[in-house]
Scaffold this active site. Structure first.
Site, PDB file in Angstrom:
ATOM      1  N   ILE A 215     121.337  -2.572 -33.209  1.00 54.21           N
ATOM      2  CA  ILE A 215     120.171  -3.293 -33.701  1.00 54.21           C
ATOM      3  C   ILE A 215     119.134  -3.299 -32.584  1.00 54.21           C
ATOM      4  O   ILE A 215     119.456  -3.107 -31.414  1.00 54.21           O
ATOM      5  CB  ILE A 215     120.524  -4.727 -34.159  1.00 54.21           C
ATOM      6  CG1 ILE A 215     121.155  -5.542 -33.019  1.00 54.21           C
ATOM      7  CG2 ILE A 215     121.448  -4.696 -35.355  1.00 54.21           C
ATOM      8  CD1 ILE A 215     121.475  -6.977 -33.425  1.00 54.21           C
ATOM      9  N   ASP A 216     117.886  -3.509 -32.949  1.00 58.67           N
ATOM     10  CA  ASP A 216     116.798  -3.432 -31.979  1.00 58.67           C
ATOM     11  C   ASP A 216     116.933  -4.479 -30.884  1.00 58.67           C
ATOM     12  O   ASP A 216     117.566  -5.524 -31.067  1.00 58.67           O
ATOM     13  CB  ASP A 216     115.449  -3.631 -32.683  1.00 58.67           C
ATOM     14  CG  ASP A 216     115.158  -2.558 -33.715  1.00 58.67           C
ATOM     15  OD1 ASP A 216     115.708  -1.456 -33.583  1.00 58.67           O
ATOM     16  OD2 ASP A 216     114.381  -2.845 -34.649  1.00 58.67           O
ATOM     17  N   ARG A 217     116.283  -4.209 -29.795  1.00 63.99           N
ATOM     18  CA  ARG A 217     116.274  -5.139 -28.653  1.00 63.99           C
ATOM     19  C   ARG A 217     115.838  -6.544 -29.075  1.00 63.99           C
ATOM     20  O   ARG A 217     116.464  -7.536 -28.680  1.00 63.99           O
ATOM     21  CB  ARG A 217     115.329  -4.603 -27.575  1.00 63.99           C
ATOM     22  CG  ARG A 217     115.119  -5.549 -26.401  1.00 63.99           C
ATOM     23  CD  ARG A 217     114.107  -4.994 -25.418  1.00 63.99           C
ATOM     24  NE  ARG A 217     113.895  -5.914 -24.305  1.00 63.99           N
ATOM     25  CZ  ARG A 217     113.100  -5.676 -23.276  1.00 63.99           C
ATOM     26  NH1 ARG A 217     112.430  -4.547 -23.220  1.00 63.99           N
ATOM     27  NH2 ARG A 217     112.963  -6.562 -22.313  1.00 63.99           N
TER      28      ARG A 217
ATOM     29  N   THR B 116     115.866  -7.854 -32.055  1.00 63.05           N
ATOM     30  CA  THR B 116     116.579  -8.361 -33.226  1.00 63.05           C
ATOM     31  C   THR B 116     117.871  -9.001 -32.744  1.00 63.05           C
ATOM     32  O   THR B 116     118.551  -8.445 -31.874  1.00 63.05           O
ATOM     33  CB  THR B 116     116.910  -7.217 -34.214  1.00 63.05           C
ATOM     34  OG1 THR B 116     115.693  -6.634 -34.672  1.00 63.05           O
ATOM     35  CG2 THR B 116     117.702  -7.731 -35.403  1.00 63.05           C
TER      36      THR B 116
ATOM     37  N   ARG C 191     112.108  -3.043 -40.810  1.00 58.49           N
ATOM     38  CA  ARG C 191     110.736  -3.219 -40.335  1.00 58.49           C
ATOM     39  C   ARG C 191     109.786  -2.228 -41.005  1.00 58.49           C
ATOM     40  O   ARG C 191     108.686  -2.598 -41.436  1.00 58.49           O
ATOM     41  CB  ARG C 191     110.696  -3.068 -38.816  1.00 58.49           C
ATOM     42  CG  ARG C 191     111.550  -4.101 -38.091  1.00 58.49           C
ATOM     43  CD  ARG C 191     111.772  -3.724 -36.629  1.00 58.49           C
ATOM     44  NE  ARG C 191     110.524  -3.696 -35.888  1.00 58.49           N
ATOM     45  CZ  ARG C 191     110.425  -3.240 -34.639  1.00 58.49           C
ATOM     46  NH1 ARG C 191     111.503  -2.760 -34.028  1.00 58.49           N
ATOM     47  NH2 ARG C 191     109.266  -3.248 -34.025  1.00 58.49           N
TER      48      ARG C 191
END
Length: 306
Positions: free
Chosen positions: A137-139, A141, A238
């Site tokens: 998962i994104d930084r 998130t 997103r």
């Protein structure tokens, strides 16, 4: 060394621009190095110059050097362990933590922390830089990430990602009011054609991507939603919500460039995770509560109603 053969769809385009678009996992700087080192040739074997332009229908042969592995050191970094056994470990990742080492983030990542916590008992399928990582998962998130402790577990979980039996549910706040109570975005995603740091819906070049969403609560100008991933493309939620005209609150990449007060990034949390245990086959379902920063956002939005 990996060898690829590409055919230009159009002419009179800079070769480095064309190759960057045709090779979504290779940066423009890396493409320019390939050209400078003679790793891009024409059908007759002649190297392609850096300032060359494409000829429609012309074939290019690209040699991609094998990446040189970099040792990743264990680091004693606190982890919020939600579930752990001999086969898998599930972490509730905090906002700001990068999942695996990359350019600009050589350490302090989830992988560094896992190597300290688990020792050498991590799957090696994804190589030195991503041991055990099944998905990421994104930084900016937060939420649940599952990690495999050995190769058999990794293969089983990866197969579940492919057949959609590994379920991932997120909660998010998006900008604007969604009229319907639920819906699905089925739109392929690829690297953005001009901005290499972004992804975009791309009907010609994109890989299949499906996001199901359900409205949890509506506020004046904002909507609290649950999103379930059927696929797992980079920045999928997103990009899909932004493509509907409802970017995530705080997302300065796909929405407003102005940060939202109290948010380090987009308002997105991986809340639920469900998978078939790679050893027993039993269904394991895990949930982590919304973090305080997310709850604070919802509290602020509640005041808009009063």
């Amino acid at each position: 060394m990996e060898r690829l053969t590409l055919t230009a769809e159009q002419g009179d385009e800079r070769v480095d621009v064309y190759l960057t678009r045709a090779l979504p996992d290779v940066s423009r700087a890396a493409v320019q190095r390939l050209l400078a080192e003679g790793n891009v040739t024409r059908a007759d074997g002649a190297p392609v110059r850096k300032n060359a332009r494409t000829v429609q229908g012309e074939t290019y042969h690209v040699r991609l050097p094998v990446p040189v592995p970099v040792d990743v050191l264990p680091q004693e970094i606190p982890l919020d362990v939600v579930y752990e056994d001999a086969d898998v470990i599930v972490i509730n990742k905090s906002v700001g933590m990068v999942v695996h080492p990359a350019a600009g983030h050589p350490d302090g990542t989830l992988v560094n922390a896992l190597l300290y916590h688990c020792g050498e008992s991590l799957s090696g399928i994804n190589g030195v830089l991503r041991p055990g990582i099944v998905h990421r998962i994104d930084r900016d998130t937060s939420g649940l990430v599952i990690v495999a402790k050995h190769d058999a577990a990794h293969a089983a979980l990866a197969a579940q990602l492919q057949d959609h039996s590994l379920c991932r549910e997120y909660e998010a706040v998006c900008v604007g009011t969604l009229r319907e109570d639920a819906g699905t975005v089925d739109a392929p995603i690829a690297r953005h054609r001009t901005d290499r740091k972004k992804m975009a819906v791309d009907l010609q070049r994109g890989r299949p991507a499906v996001t199901h969403w359900t409205v949890l609560h509506r506020y004046p100008g904002y909507t609290h939603v649950q999103c379930t991933l059927e696929t797992g493309r980079t920045h999928q939620i997103r990009v899909h919500m932004a493509s509907m005209g409802h970017p995530l609150l705080g997302d300065t990449v796909y929405g407003s460039r102005k940060p939202y007060p109290g948010l380090a990034g987009q308002c997105l949390h991986a809340r639920r995770l469900s998978f078939l245990h790679p050893r027993s086959g039993a269904r394991v379902t895990l949930e982590c509560p919304l973090p305080p920063w997310f709850e604070a956002v919802l509290t602020k939005l509640e005041y808009l109603i009063k």
